[in-house]
Design an enzyme around this catalytic site. Structure first.
Site, PDB file in Angstrom:
ATOM      1  N   GLU A 115     -10.028   4.827  -1.167  1.00  0.00           N
ATOM      2  CA  GLU A 115      -9.789   3.426  -0.797  1.00  0.00           C
ATOM      3  C   GLU A 115     -10.297   3.192   0.617  1.00  0.00           C
ATOM      4  OE1 GLU A 115      -6.352   1.328  -3.160  1.00  0.00           O
ATOM      5  OE2 GLU A 115      -5.684   2.092  -1.252  1.00  0.00           O
ATOM      6  N   HIS A 157      -1.278   6.419   1.331  1.00  0.00           N
ATOM      7  CA  HIS A 157      -1.975   5.115   1.317  1.00  0.00           C
ATOM      8  C   HIS A 157      -2.315   4.728   2.753  1.00  0.00           C
ATOM      9  CE1 HIS A 157      -2.786   0.876   0.783  1.00  0.00           C
ATOM     10  NE2 HIS A 157      -2.966   1.131  -0.502  1.00  0.00           N
TER      11      HIS A 157
HETATM   12  P1  13P Z   1      -6.330  -4.735  -2.993  1.00  0.00           P
HETATM   13  O1  13P Z   1      -6.699  -4.503  -4.437  1.00  0.00           O
HETATM   14  O2  13P Z   1      -5.430  -5.903  -2.789  1.00  0.00           O
HETATM   15  O3  13P Z   1      -7.530  -4.734  -2.128  1.00  0.00           O
HETATM   16  O4  13P Z   1      -5.462  -3.463  -2.555  1.00  0.00           O
HETATM   17  C1  13P Z   1      -5.986  -2.209  -2.738  1.00  0.00           C
HETATM   18  C2  13P Z   1      -4.936  -1.218  -2.475  1.00  0.00           C
HETATM   19  O5  13P Z   1      -4.579  -0.980  -1.342  1.00  0.00           O
HETATM   20  C3  13P Z   1      -4.315  -0.547  -3.635  1.00  0.00           C
HETATM   21  O6  13P Z   1      -3.579   0.554  -3.260  1.00  0.00           O
END
Ligand code: 13P
Length: 256
Positions: free
Chosen positions: A165, A93
């Site tokens: 992400e 992450h």
């Molecule tokens: P948000 O949905 O709060 O933007 O977070 C995304 C995230 O990092 C999920 O792993």
């Protein structure tokens, strides 16, 4: 292919709060064929929640684990210890990469350790705002993807989930801004092309690719219909029962 809705609770909820939230979630969510609902609570809650969860309705994920199975690694939790408790583990992450200093080499070892212990890795990749503004998105995505999957065989890639992400779209990032479906489509296409170069067309097509970053009930439908997106990794909205169940509902509707 299934649609995945993964709630990453990050560093939120005590063990007690996690259990109460899961109890409410289990009451509201039916068994949905083709939609795999996954929640990733604090590591402390994995043991009690693994006894509480109804695995027909949803699965558990760890938010992180260490790449060695046992040994002198103070403070770490291994994939071997998580075996049987969780079906998935989030790996790489951006908060771990950028706040806790994890690099592709460490992430690659974690992916291998997850596979070795029969836990499905959810490998997160994504560029920062400055990388995007310098036109480095494609390079970053390719490096993180290939870096994280070094040593993963074609057969084992079938056990991996990729999550795109973009750091700039994560709700807790300063000046975060939601990604547009076109921006997502472009990177997801690149992810599949990169997988195709290394593993061939079939594997590239069959690997689930999720999107994460400011997902909420008002954009979930649009994000789930982006070509090549097979699910969502949800942060903030997964902590709000009504929002998370709405997102699951939307996934169910999009699927049917
Ligand atoms: P948000 O949905 O709060 O933007 O977070 C995304 C995230 O990092 C999920 O792993």
């Amino acid at each position: 292919m299934k649609t995945y809705i993964v709630g990453n609770w990050k560093l939120n909820f005590t063990v007690g709060e996690s259990s109460i939230y899961l109890h409410k979630l289990l009451k509201k969510v039916p068994i949905i064929r083709d939609v795999e609902v996954v929640v990733a609570p604090t590591a402390l809650a994995l043991q009690p929640l693994s006894l509480q969860i109804d695995r027909h309705k949803m699965k558990l994920a760890a938010q992180n684990a260490f790449y060695r199975d046992y040994g002198a690694f103070t403070g770490e939790i291994s994939f071997e210890q998580l075996r049987g408790l969780v079906d998935y583990c989030i790996i790489g992450h951006s908060e771990r990469r950028h706040i806790l200093g994890e690099d592709d080499k460490m992430i690659q070892k974690k992916v291998a350790a997850a596979i070795r212990n029969k836990i499905t890795p959810i490998l997160c990749i994504g560029e920062t705002e400055s990388e995007r503004s310098f036109g480095e998105t494609a390079d970053v995505i390719r490096d993180q993807l290939i870096g994280g999957l070094t040593d993963v065989s074609e057969e084992d890639l079938g056990k991996v989930i990729i999550a795109y992400e973009p750091v700039w779209a994560i709700s807790s990032t300063k000046a975060s801004k939601p990604a547009t479906p076109d921006e997502i489509a472009e990177v997801v296409k690149l992810i599949r092309e990169t997988l195709k170069e290394t593993y061939g067309a079939k594997v590239a097509e069959e690997t689930p690719v999720l999107f994460g970053g400011s997902v909420n009930p008002s954009n979930a439908g649009a994000y789930l219909t982006v070509p090549g997106v097979n699910g969502l990794l949800v942060g903030g909205a997964s902590l709000i029962l009504g929002e998370f169940t709405d997102i699951i509902d939307i996934a169910k509707r999009v699927k049917s």
